[in-house]
Design an enzyme around this catalytic site. Structure first.
Site, PDB file in Angstrom:
ATOM      1  N   PRO A  64       0.837  -1.203   0.000  1.00  0.00           N
ATOM      2  CA  PRO A  64       0.000   0.000   0.000  1.00  0.00           C
ATOM      3  C   PRO A  64       0.872   1.254   0.000  1.00  0.00           C
ATOM      4  CG  PRO A  64       0.036  -0.987   2.184  1.00  0.00           C
ATOM      5  CD  PRO A  64       0.751  -1.944   1.274  1.00  0.00           C
ATOM      6  N   LYS A  65       0.413   2.268  -0.688  1.00  0.00           N
ATOM      7  CA  LYS A  65       1.106   3.562  -0.660  1.00  0.00           C
ATOM      8  C   LYS A  65       0.530   4.356   0.517  1.00  0.00           C
ATOM      9  CE  LYS A  65       2.587   7.290  -3.695  1.00  0.00           C
ATOM     10  NZ  LYS A  65       2.228   8.392  -2.774  1.00  0.00           N
ATOM     11  N   VAL A  66       1.119   4.152   1.670  1.00  0.00           N
ATOM     12  CA  VAL A  66       0.605   4.731   2.908  1.00  0.00           C
ATOM     13  C   VAL A  66       0.750   6.248   2.866  1.00  0.00           C
ATOM     14  CG1 VAL A  66       0.828   4.755   5.413  1.00  0.00           C
ATOM     15  CG2 VAL A  66       1.169   2.621   4.148  1.00  0.00           C
ATOM     16  N   GLY A  91      -2.887   4.848  -2.940  1.00  0.00           N
ATOM     17  CA  GLY A  91      -2.583   4.001  -4.077  1.00  0.00           C
ATOM     18  C   GLY A  91      -1.774   2.802  -3.623  1.00  0.00           C
TER      19      GLY A  91
END
Length: 560
Positions: A123-125, A278
């Site tokens: 996950p794009k944290v 994202g």
């Protein structure tokens, strides 16, 4: 980290399609527009980095930054001068932050994956990037991302975050880790809840003094261990064993863009402990740390989620006149995609509301989808230097105008046709605004019922109407001729509810014309003001003429 991502121009351009048109500006205006936007972005940047305060939503900042780059490319400006964050920090990163290149869609992800193997998705944290430095098993330094080479000393703040391990052992005893400090959430569903300005909130916590208690709600997601174990599974195993468990829990091997899409959709639509914007796809094998430089991380890419709201340029302002003469304002937009909807227009509201918004062509507005996918304006995020606003129509329109077609009556006349064709009136099945416009343009209607005089041959000769369409419409017109009297009166715009008309019980034009204001006032939902408007409508010459015309066509209730 929001502003830090700006260090590489290409990272911004995903917001704009390659076909985005350059503005038709003079050099002087282009310089002015670019300078003003640069200045505004610099002010927001300073507020964000120096004070930890976000004066604008993260997504708005990102999209306006991309707009600036596009303008600079259009007019030959320096596309790098103002994009880097202000660097007040002087602490060098042991290993630079590379940043991550963003890809526009699944096809681009598939292309990037084609010649690579050992791929993983994470996950794009959404938080702020940080470097954690451990020496001899102790956390000795925490550095904000800054410009990727140097940043702020955040060591004291990070030591107050319980979720960040203060000691490590084994290979991690002397390590440099890169990750994202984020705000912990309970089942955050990104698609429903959006970004919630998460990056700015975390940045504010890290910037402000005397906020020890708020740091308890932060955690860290480690996404890079430069010069760590050679394989991804081993890196994840050791990180998890040391207390950095999120990376292992939310890293999955993938072999295709379909795999990435499946995971991306799942993380977008299910509850997670953090906000994301994202996914990141990366190779398990990474270069040696000595080769890492800002903007040169070619072993990882991001595929962002579609924004909940998008910044759109206003290309025009139009005024629409409804059947009752009410004027509404519509803004035309440079097309943007929201979910799977291509948005080119948005309703502003009344003229008064438009004046309150102060929207002119060239402005940029934030647009989102309301219930049932209807575009709406959230806010004006940028105003053009030139305020060329069209003048709204005067007070020439009201509930008793434009039953007959004239040059100044085109919009209200079409609105009346659309109304009479609706289910509330004559229910002309299969006819919408576009169809009425075509008929009116082809046959030059005199008034709102002129279509009743069209022959089957004329309908078949209408440009854009197929033989089948013409046949269906002819059938519809014949059905409409036998609609009840009350439907025809509704189509003529009588200012009464259908319930009041049914309670009245009149079945002929003569009966209706004979009624007094006192009579109308006694009907349900009909007060003194509405009764007065009914009399004004009844006595209007155009209404009387339409009644006579319908009588000549032997329409129900109008014949003597």
């Amino acid at each position: 980290m929001r502003r830090g991502k700006s260090i590489v121009l290409s990272l911004l351009l995903w917001h704009f399609p390659v076909w985005a048109a350059c503005p038709d500006w003079s050099p002087a205006r282009a310089n002015d527009e670019i300078a003003r936007l640069q200045q505004q972005l610099a002010q927001w940047n300073d507020s964000y980095w120096q004070q930890g305060v976000s004066a604008v939503d993260d997504s708005v900042y990102d999209q306006l930054s991309a707009q600036l780059v596009q303008w600079q490319r259009c007019f030959g400006g320096d596309t790098g001068a103002e994009l880097a964050p202000p660097v007040s920090g002087s602490l060098p990163h042991p290993v630079p932050h590379t940043g991550v290149r963003k890809l526009a869609d699944k096809q681009a992800v598939q292309q990037w994956m084609r010649k690579r193997s050992d791929l993983w998705v994470q996950p794009k944290v959404d938080g702020v990037a940080v470097t954690l430095v451990y020496r001899d098993g102790r956390l000795v330094s925490a550095i904000s991302r800054g410009n990727g080479l140097k940043g702020e000393d955040w060591t004291q703040k990070v030591r107050l975050i319980p979720a960040v391990p203060q000691s490590t052992k084994g290979a991690l005893a002397n390590s440099t880790l890169q990750g994202e400090i984020f705000l912990l959430h309970d089942n955050h569903i990104q698609r429903q809840m959006g970004g919630m300005n998460a990056r700015s909130k975390v940045a504010g916590m890290m910037m402000r003094q005397n906020n020890t208690s708020s740091l308890q709600s932060l955690s860290v997601f480690i996404w890079a261990w430069p010069d760590g174990p050679a394989t991804m599974p081993e890196r994840l195993r050791q990180l998890s064993g040391a207390g950095f468990g999120f990376a292992q829990q939310y890293s999955q091997p993938v072999k295709s863009a379909d795999d990435v899409e499946r995971v991306r959709t799942a993380w977008w639509t299910t509850g997670l402990p953090f906000v994301t914007d994202g996914v990141v796809v990366r190779t398990g094998k990474e270069p040696e740390a000595r080769h890492w430089m800002p903007g040169q991380g070619d072993w990882l890419v991001a595929w962002k989620y579609p924004p909940v709201a998008k910044v759109a340029e206003v290309t025009g302002v139009q005024f629409a006149v409804g059947k009752s003469g009410k004027i509404s304002v519509v803004a035309s937009l440079a097309p943007v995609m929201l979910d799977d909807k291509r948005v080119k227009r948005v309703n502003v509201g009344s003229v008064r509301r438009w004046e309150e918004w102060d929207i002119a062509p060239g402005d940029h507005i934030l647009v989102s989808l309301a219930g049932q996918g209807i575009p709406r304006i959230d806010k004006v995020v940028w105003r053009s230097t030139q305020r060329d606003k069209p003048a709204p129509p005067g007070n020439r329109y009201n509930a008793l105008t434009c039953f007959y077609a004239t040059e100044v009556c085109q919009e209200q006349f079409i609105a009346r046709l659309v109304w009479l064709g609706s289910k509330e009136a004559l229910e002309v099945d299969g006819m919408g605004e576009a169809g009425w416009r075509v008929l009116h343009q082809a046959h030059r209607f005199e008034h709102i019922f002129s279509w009743l005089a069209l022959t089957q041959e004329q309908l078949q000769a209408t440009p854009g109407f197929s033989k089948e369409k013409s046949k269906q419409l002819w059938h519809q017109f014949n059905l409409v001729r036998h609609r009840p009297f009350i439907r025809w009166v509704m189509a003529m715009g009588i200012p009464l509810t259908q319930g009041a008309l049914k309670a009245n019980g009149d079945r002929s034009w003569g009966q209706l014309l004979a009624r007094t204001a006192e009579y109308w006032q006694q009907l349900p939902t009909t007060g003194e003001g509405r009764a007065r408007r009914v009399i004004q409508w009844r006595d209007n010459p155009e209404i009387r003429a339409l009644g006579n015309w319908l009588a000549a066509r032997h329409i129900n209730g109008f014949s003597p």
